[in-house]
Motif scaffolding. Structure first.
Motif, mmCIF file in Angstrom:
data_model
loop_
_atom_site.group_PDB
_atom_site.id
_atom_site.type_symbol
_atom_site.label_atom_id
_atom_site.label_comp_id
_atom_site.label_asym_id
_atom_site.label_seq_id
_atom_site.Cartn_x
_atom_site.Cartn_y
_atom_site.Cartn_z
ATOM 1 N N ILE A 74 0.822 -1.199 0.000
ATOM 2 C CA ILE A 74 0.000 0.000 0.000
ATOM 3 C C ILE A 74 0.864 1.260 0.000
ATOM 4 C CG2 ILE A 74 -1.644 1.348 1.367
ATOM 5 C CD1 ILE A 74 -2.768 -1.372 2.356
ATOM 6 N N ASP A 75 1.903 1.276 0.831
ATOM 7 C CA ASP A 75 2.714 2.482 0.988
ATOM 8 C C ASP A 75 3.704 2.692 -0.157
ATOM 9 O OD1 ASP A 75 1.453 3.137 3.337
ATOM 10 O OD2 ASP A 75 2.955 2.178 4.622
ATOM 11 N N LEU A 76 4.324 1.601 -0.627
ATOM 12 C CA LEU A 76 5.402 1.735 -1.603
ATOM 13 C C LEU A 76 5.010 1.294 -3.008
ATOM 14 C CD1 LEU A 76 8.447 0.507 0.509
ATOM 15 C CD2 LEU A 76 7.590 2.828 0.205
ATOM 16 N N LEU A 107 -5.259 4.160 -1.808
ATOM 17 C CA LEU A 107 -6.202 4.735 -0.834
ATOM 18 C C LEU A 107 -7.500 3.929 -0.802
ATOM 19 C CD1 LEU A 107 -5.695 8.517 -1.677
ATOM 20 C CD2 LEU A 107 -5.150 7.458 0.509
ATOM 21 N N LEU A 108 -8.007 3.632 -1.990
ATOM 22 C CA LEU A 108 -9.265 2.897 -2.079
ATOM 23 C C LEU A 108 -9.114 1.485 -1.531
ATOM 24 C CD1 LEU A 108 -12.168 3.025 -3.063
ATOM 25 C CD2 LEU A 108 -11.383 2.284 -5.312
ATOM 26 N N PHE A 109 -8.023 0.817 -1.877
ATOM 27 C CA PHE A 109 -7.781 -0.541 -1.390
ATOM 28 C C PHE A 109 -7.685 -0.577 0.128
ATOM 29 C CE2 PHE A 109 -4.764 -3.846 -0.081
ATOM 30 C CZ PHE A 109 -5.388 -4.972 -0.581
ATOM 31 N N LEU A 121 -0.558 7.939 4.759
ATOM 32 C CA LEU A 121 -1.014 7.624 3.407
ATOM 33 C C LEU A 121 -1.960 8.704 2.892
ATOM 34 C CD1 LEU A 121 -0.993 5.671 1.047
ATOM 35 C CD2 LEU A 121 -2.868 4.414 2.128
ATOM 36 N N TRP A 122 -2.825 9.223 3.771
ATOM 37 C CA TRP A 122 -3.700 10.334 3.383
ATOM 38 C C TRP A 122 -2.861 11.520 2.915
ATOM 39 C CZ3 TRP A 122 -8.268 10.458 1.704
ATOM 40 C CH2 TRP A 122 -9.336 9.753 2.285
ATOM 41 N N PHE A 123 -1.851 11.859 3.705
ATOM 42 C CA PHE A 123 -1.019 13.018 3.392
ATOM 43 C C PHE A 123 -0.229 12.791 2.108
ATOM 44 C CE2 PHE A 123 3.041 15.418 4.224
ATOM 45 C CZ PHE A 123 2.508 16.663 3.938
ATOM 46 N N PRO A 255 7.954 4.207 7.768
ATOM 47 C CA PRO A 255 7.147 5.290 7.218
ATOM 48 C C PRO A 255 7.384 5.428 5.730
ATOM 49 C CG PRO A 255 8.180 5.969 9.262
ATOM 50 C CD PRO A 255 8.779 4.647 8.884
ATOM 51 N N PRO A 256 6.354 5.761 4.959
ATOM 52 C CA PRO A 256 6.514 5.851 3.504
ATOM 53 C C PRO A 256 7.604 6.829 3.110
ATOM 54 C CG PRO A 256 4.206 5.992 4.138
ATOM 55 C CD PRO A 256 4.991 6.081 5.393
ATOM 56 N N THR A 257 8.404 6.460 2.119
ATOM 57 C CA THR A 257 9.385 7.372 1.566
ATOM 58 C C THR A 257 8.793 8.045 0.329
ATOM 59 O OG1 THR A 257 11.644 7.593 0.761
ATOM 60 C CG2 THR A 257 10.460 5.607 0.124
ATOM 61 N N GLN A 258 9.264 9.228 0.042
ATOM 62 C CA GLN A 258 8.693 9.973 -1.073
ATOM 63 C C GLN A 258 9.729 10.351 -2.108
ATOM 64 O OE1 GLN A 258 5.299 10.616 -1.548
ATOM 65 N NE2 GLN A 258 5.269 9.036 -0.010
#
Length: 258
Positions: A74-76, A107-109, A121-123, A255-258
């Motif tokens: 989900i995140d990556l 997001l939907l999943f 994830l929202w941000f 935490p997700p990386t960007q």
């Protein structure tokens, strides 16, 4: 001009479909049917589902936690999709569009399967959709390149703000993922991630301003992602000293990386 209009209309319809599906699911209604309606009617579908009464049985449905593998997907997953499309097409604008579609799907999943979307994830989704839309609209890759800088800086600022005000935001978001961790451990972990994110913001600025687009994308794939995982693992000994229990966890969350 017509191409820009059609692209804007497509983005609005997809966003309306996702929003309608999320609202419908939250109210215990059929998210797929309402999502399809959002794709046809756009924002009108959002207004209609917003007026539909909530199914009383919806409140009884439990929230589930994703596994470590699902969390990484989900995140990556959207970021990897971005890399893949850019590799196949060599066009960062097309890759940005793919990124927007993938983050919307994530997001939907998350909402439909686990009944929860993490604040990070929202941000991240908000940043991708806003700056991605500007990138596509202006045909200027600058905006998608500065997204990581903005993301890292804001997250670091929020973490520092939480420390200064006695409200540990990282604990609020990831509390269940670090069982047994003491308050002192949470403060140390939050401080470490804040410093890491600030450093990554500076590095991203240096890379995208001084190198080619291909190099910047390669840095994100072979530099930023591995650095995030290595940093997360490097914190484990400190966390263990502060009471964290690993028996029930497959791996420490990243935490997700960007």
């Amino acid at each position: 001009m017509m191409g820009t209009f059609l692209l804007t209309a497509a983005i609005v319809l997809v966003a309306s479909a996702v929003a309608s599906a999320l609202v419908a699911d939250d109210k215990g209604r059929n998210p797929f049917g309402w999502g399809a309606l959002g794709l046809l009617l756009g924002p009108i579908a959002i207004l209609v589902i917003a007026a539909v009464p909530r199914d009383p049985a919806a409140s009884a449905r439990p929230q589930r936690e994703p596994s470590a593998g699902a969390r990484l997907l989900i995140d990556l997953g959207p970021l990897v999709f971005f890399f893949g499309v850019n590799f196949l097409t060599g066009d960062i604008i097309q890759a940005t569009i793919a990124f927007m579609v993938a983050i919307t799907a994530a997001l939907l999943f998350s909402k439909l399967k686990y009944r929860h979307i993490s604040p990070l994830l929202w941000f991240s989704g908000f940043m991708v959709l806003v700056l991605g839309s500007i990138t596509v609209w202006l045909n200027d890759e600058t905006f998608i390149k500065i997204k990581p800088t903005i993301y890292y800086t804001i997250v670091a600022a929020l973490l520092v703000f939480g420390l200064k005000t006695g409200r540990n935001l990282l604990k609020m978001v990831l509390g269940a993922a670090y069982p047994g961790l003491s308050d002192e451990g949470w403060r140390a972990l939050t401080r470490n991630w804040a410093l890491f994110f600030l450093a990554m913001a500076v590095v991203n600025e240096l890379v995208w301003r001084t190198t080619s687009t291909d190099f910047w994308i390669g840095f994100k794939l072979w530099g930023a992602l591995p650095a995030t995982f290595v940093f997360a693992l490097a914190n484990v000994p400190m966390l263990m000293r502060h009471g964290m229990q690993l028996e029930a966890k497959e791996e420490p969350p990243v935490p997700p990386t960007q």
